[in-house]
Design a protein around this motif. Sequence first.
Motif, PDB file in Angstrom:
ATOM      1  N   ALA A 222       1.436 -10.656   0.797  1.00 28.13           N
ATOM      2  CA  ALA A 222       0.772  -9.891   0.391  1.00 28.13           C
ATOM      3  C   ALA A 222       1.058  -9.369   1.558  1.00 28.13           C
ATOM      4  O   ALA A 222       2.082  -9.222   2.588  1.00 28.13           O
ATOM      5  CB  ALA A 222      -0.865  -9.542   0.623  1.00 28.13           C
ATOM      6  N   HIS A 223       1.656  -7.872   1.252  1.00 24.86           N
ATOM      7  CA  HIS A 223       2.411  -6.837   2.865  1.00 24.86           C
ATOM      8  C   HIS A 223       0.975  -5.528   3.901  1.00 24.86           C
ATOM      9  O   HIS A 223      -0.143  -6.093   3.315  1.00 24.86           O
ATOM     10  CB  HIS A 223       3.106  -5.436   2.330  1.00 24.86           C
ATOM     11  CG  HIS A 223       3.013  -4.317   1.870  1.00 24.86           C
ATOM     12  ND1 HIS A 223       4.085  -3.595   3.358  1.00 24.86           N
ATOM     13  CD2 HIS A 223       2.072  -2.983   3.234  1.00 24.86           C
ATOM     14  CE1 HIS A 223       3.678  -2.922   3.772  1.00 24.86           C
ATOM     15  NE2 HIS A 223       2.526  -2.414   3.931  1.00 24.86           N
ATOM     16  N   ILE A 224       1.164  -6.055   5.018  1.00 25.52           N
ATOM     17  CA  ILE A 224       0.317  -6.067   5.880  1.00 25.52           C
ATOM     18  C   ILE A 224       1.151  -5.519   7.133  1.00 25.52           C
ATOM     19  O   ILE A 224       2.108  -6.291   7.655  1.00 25.52           O
ATOM     20  CB  ILE A 224      -0.299  -7.433   6.604  1.00 25.52           C
ATOM     21  CG1 ILE A 224      -1.518  -6.644   7.333  1.00 25.52           C
ATOM     22  CG2 ILE A 224       0.484  -8.385   6.596  1.00 25.52           C
ATOM     23  CD1 ILE A 224      -2.407  -7.907   7.458  1.00 25.52           C
TER      24      ILE A 224
ATOM     25  N   ASN B 195      -8.284   3.005   7.125  1.00 23.37           N
ATOM     26  CA  ASN B 195      -7.267   2.573   6.183  1.00 23.37           C
ATOM     27  C   ASN B 195      -6.158   3.445   5.955  1.00 23.37           C
ATOM     28  O   ASN B 195      -6.838   5.213   5.185  1.00 23.37           O
ATOM     29  CB  ASN B 195      -7.723   2.126   4.683  1.00 23.37           C
ATOM     30  CG  ASN B 195      -8.524   0.432   4.751  1.00 23.37           C
ATOM     31  OD1 ASN B 195      -8.345   0.054   5.963  1.00 23.37           O
ATOM     32  ND2 ASN B 195      -9.008   0.778   3.974  1.00 23.37           N
ATOM     33  N   PHE B 196      -5.446   3.422   6.010  1.00 21.23           N
ATOM     34  CA  PHE B 196      -4.099   4.194   5.423  1.00 21.23           C
ATOM     35  C   PHE B 196      -4.575   5.295   3.650  1.00 21.23           C
ATOM     36  O   PHE B 196      -4.065   6.286   4.225  1.00 21.23           O
ATOM     37  CB  PHE B 196      -2.659   3.451   4.627  1.00 21.23           C
ATOM     38  CG  PHE B 196      -1.483   4.342   5.061  1.00 21.23           C
ATOM     39  CD1 PHE B 196      -0.908   5.168   5.973  1.00 21.23           C
ATOM     40  CD2 PHE B 196      -0.382   4.001   3.619  1.00 21.23           C
ATOM     41  CE1 PHE B 196       0.253   5.635   5.597  1.00 21.23           C
ATOM     42  CE2 PHE B 196       0.499   4.412   3.381  1.00 21.23           C
ATOM     43  CZ  PHE B 196       1.278   5.723   4.918  1.00 21.23           C
ATOM     44  N   SER B 197      -4.767   4.135   3.565  1.00 24.17           N
ATOM     45  CA  SER B 197      -5.038   5.353   1.727  1.00 24.17           C
ATOM     46  C   SER B 197      -6.430   6.660   2.067  1.00 24.17           C
ATOM     47  O   SER B 197      -6.517   7.922   0.741  1.00 24.17           O
ATOM     48  CB  SER B 197      -5.773   4.547   0.578  1.00 24.17           C
ATOM     49  OG  SER B 197      -6.389   4.018   1.394  1.00 24.17           O
TER      50      SER B 197
ATOM     51  N   GLY C 238       8.490   4.234  -4.883  1.00 29.35           N
ATOM     52  CA  GLY C 238       9.584   4.221  -4.620  1.00 29.35           C
ATOM     53  C   GLY C 238      10.086   4.324  -2.838  1.00 29.35           C
ATOM     54  O   GLY C 238      11.040   4.735  -2.804  1.00 29.35           O
ATOM     55  N   TYR C 239       9.010   4.377  -2.268  1.00 31.05           N
ATOM     56  CA  TYR C 239       9.696   4.075  -0.833  1.00 31.05           C
ATOM     57  C   TYR C 239       9.995   3.153  -0.371  1.00 31.05           C
ATOM     58  O   TYR C 239       9.746   2.022  -0.804  1.00 31.05           O
ATOM     59  CB  TYR C 239       7.593   4.330  -0.421  1.00 31.05           C
ATOM     60  CG  TYR C 239       7.401   3.652   1.105  1.00 31.05           C
ATOM     61  CD1 TYR C 239       7.562   5.290   1.778  1.00 31.05           C
ATOM     62  CD2 TYR C 239       7.235   2.661   2.175  1.00 31.05           C
ATOM     63  CE1 TYR C 239       7.080   5.493   3.293  1.00 31.05           C
ATOM     64  CE2 TYR C 239       7.173   3.107   3.615  1.00 31.05           C
ATOM     65  CZ  TYR C 239       7.381   4.476   4.067  1.00 31.05           C
ATOM     66  OH  TYR C 239       6.591   4.109   5.318  1.00 31.05           O
ATOM     67  N   PRO C 240      10.764   3.384   1.307  1.00 30.88           N
ATOM     68  CA  PRO C 240      11.492   2.136   1.360  1.00 30.88           C
ATOM     69  C   PRO C 240      11.498   0.959   1.439  1.00 30.88           C
ATOM     70  O   PRO C 240      11.557   0.180   0.239  1.00 30.88           O
ATOM     71  CB  PRO C 240      12.348   2.212   3.105  1.00 30.88           C
ATOM     72  CG  PRO C 240      11.583   4.035   2.649  1.00 30.88           C
ATOM     73  CD  PRO C 240      10.462   4.590   1.977  1.00 30.88           C
TER      74      PRO C 240
ATOM     75  N   ASN D 110       0.553  -1.154  -0.084  1.00 29.50           N
ATOM     76  CA  ASN D 110      -0.287  -0.342  -0.220  1.00 29.50           C
ATOM     77  C   ASN D 110       0.559   1.861   0.958  1.00 29.50           C
ATOM     78  O   ASN D 110       0.100   2.567   0.696  1.00 29.50           O
ATOM     79  CB  ASN D 110      -0.989  -0.175   0.947  1.00 29.50           C
ATOM     80  CG  ASN D 110       0.248   0.461   2.505  1.00 29.50           C
ATOM     81  OD1 ASN D 110       0.711  -0.466   2.875  1.00 29.50           O
ATOM     82  ND2 ASN D 110      -0.992   0.505   3.315  1.00 29.50           N
ATOM     83  N   HIS D 111       1.843   0.913  -0.668  1.00 29.01           N
ATOM     84  CA  HIS D 111       3.308   2.298  -0.539  1.00 29.01           C
ATOM     85  C   HIS D 111       3.211   2.937  -1.832  1.00 29.01           C
ATOM     86  O   HIS D 111       2.926   1.611  -2.580  1.00 29.01           O
ATOM     87  CB  HIS D 111       4.178   2.226   0.159  1.00 29.01           C
ATOM     88  CG  HIS D 111       3.884   2.117   1.947  1.00 29.01           C
ATOM     89  ND1 HIS D 111       4.180   3.914   2.703  1.00 29.01           N
ATOM     90  CD2 HIS D 111       4.290   1.019   2.570  1.00 29.01           C
ATOM     91  CE1 HIS D 111       3.887   3.019   4.103  1.00 29.01           C
ATOM     92  NE2 HIS D 111       4.249   1.862   3.834  1.00 29.01           N
ATOM     93  N   ALA D 112       3.578   4.322  -1.568  1.00 26.14           N
ATOM     94  CA  ALA D 112       4.090   4.153  -3.369  1.00 26.14           C
ATOM     95  C   ALA D 112       5.444   3.999  -3.628  1.00 26.14           C
ATOM     96  O   ALA D 112       5.558   3.705  -3.171  1.00 26.14           O
ATOM     97  CB  ALA D 112       4.474   6.426  -3.451  1.00 26.14           C
TER      98      ALA D 112
HETATM   99  C1  GCU Z   1       2.858   2.787   7.978  1.00 21.37           C
HETATM  100  C2  GCU Z   1       3.608   0.811   7.279  1.00 21.37           C
HETATM  101  C3  GCU Z   1       2.288   0.887   6.837  1.00 21.37           C
HETATM  102  C4  GCU Z   1       0.539   1.120   7.271  1.00 21.37           C
HETATM  103  C5  GCU Z   1       0.904   2.643   7.724  1.00 21.37           C
HETATM  104  C6  GCU Z   1      -0.307   3.139   8.023  1.00 21.37           C
HETATM  105  O1  GCU Z   1       3.136   3.247   6.877  1.00 21.37           O
HETATM  106  O2  GCU Z   1       4.867   1.145   6.768  1.00 21.37           O
HETATM  107  O3  GCU Z   1       2.761  -0.878   6.315  1.00 21.37           O
HETATM  108  O4  GCU Z   1      -0.280   0.480   6.114  1.00 21.37           O
HETATM  109  O5  GCU Z   1       2.019   3.219   9.010  1.00 21.37           O
HETATM  110  O6  GCU Z   1      -0.329   4.109   9.119  1.00 21.37           O
HETATM  111  O7  GCU Z   1      -1.680   2.580   8.030  1.00 21.37           O
END
Ligand code: GCU
Length: 330
Positions: free
Chosen positions: A89-91, A193-195, A39-41, A35-37
Amino acid sequence: MKGLLVPVIAMTMLLTACGGGQKAGKSQVLKLSHNHADGYPVDRAYKKFAELVAQKSGGRYTVEIYPSAQLGDQRASLELAQSGVLHFAHINTAVLEGFDSIYGVLNLPYIFKDYAHYRAVMDSPKVRQIFEDTLPKGFVPVIYLEGGARSFYTKDKPINTPDDLRGLKIRVQDSPTSIEMVRLLGGTPVAMNFSEVYTALQQGVIDGAENNAPSLITTGHAEVAKNFSLNNHMRLSDILVVGGDFWKSISEEDRAMFRESANETIEFFAGVWDADEKLAFKEAEEKYNVKITHPNTELFRAKVFPMHEAMAKKDPRFKELIDYIKTLEK
Ligand code: GCU
């Protein structure tokens, strides 16, 4: 609208591109969602992982990366991995708590004294065993990536003491531990959610959030939240899980190859994270005019420390892990 659009796009992409692991030439294509852009680490770590897998498997596997939650948020993509539609999947450990409550222990505020303590715990055989034990739930964590220490950032006023959180709506991840932490500190937790955080901050649905410095920058939150108060309450990890069905379907040699690639990715990431975090703090101040403050962390720690004991009382497994974590503190 957005809620409907994402699953539709995700399913279309998966059905047309994935086919549950279709072969491109002789290479099996494996889908990885995060769920990151770009280029993010974390994204750079997964690119490294893809490169290592291609190299070590002699091109038999191709890991394809889908960033920016294109295939759904963390919960949704983990479910896709559980059902065999996605391979990786990343979580975050915060959201992982909803799938296995033992991860709540790793999410406790101030459970890790510092980075060295965190690494010692995450690399310990006990935590590695917890990862393995998740297989019956349909997934296995293979990579953990540090996410630095998380702190509060707010729109209108800095958080110098827990009292400053009173009356403020603070976005947290959907994790019982994060929710309880903000509640105990006196704020009003809002799980989302982050987004969705950028718009919520902009529109005043929330007054602040909590995260690490690179996330504050790459999400654009720093355009809106101008106070970053480094109370360093949690050190959460981003986890890459592999879907259980796929994991069981491959040979022991291939599992070893993925593990080796995963472990090398963890080491690669340590250097990436440090440099990026420093850069993000600099950018926050110089580019976005974010005011960084250093509150007395003891005031925060005192309020949330009872969570350790309360967690230990819930389950003997939790108590055992908490006690073990404390033995690794130097
Ligand atoms: C960090 C983390 C993400 C997470 C995000 C959040 O950026 O790397 O995996 O989704 O925090 O607060 O939702």
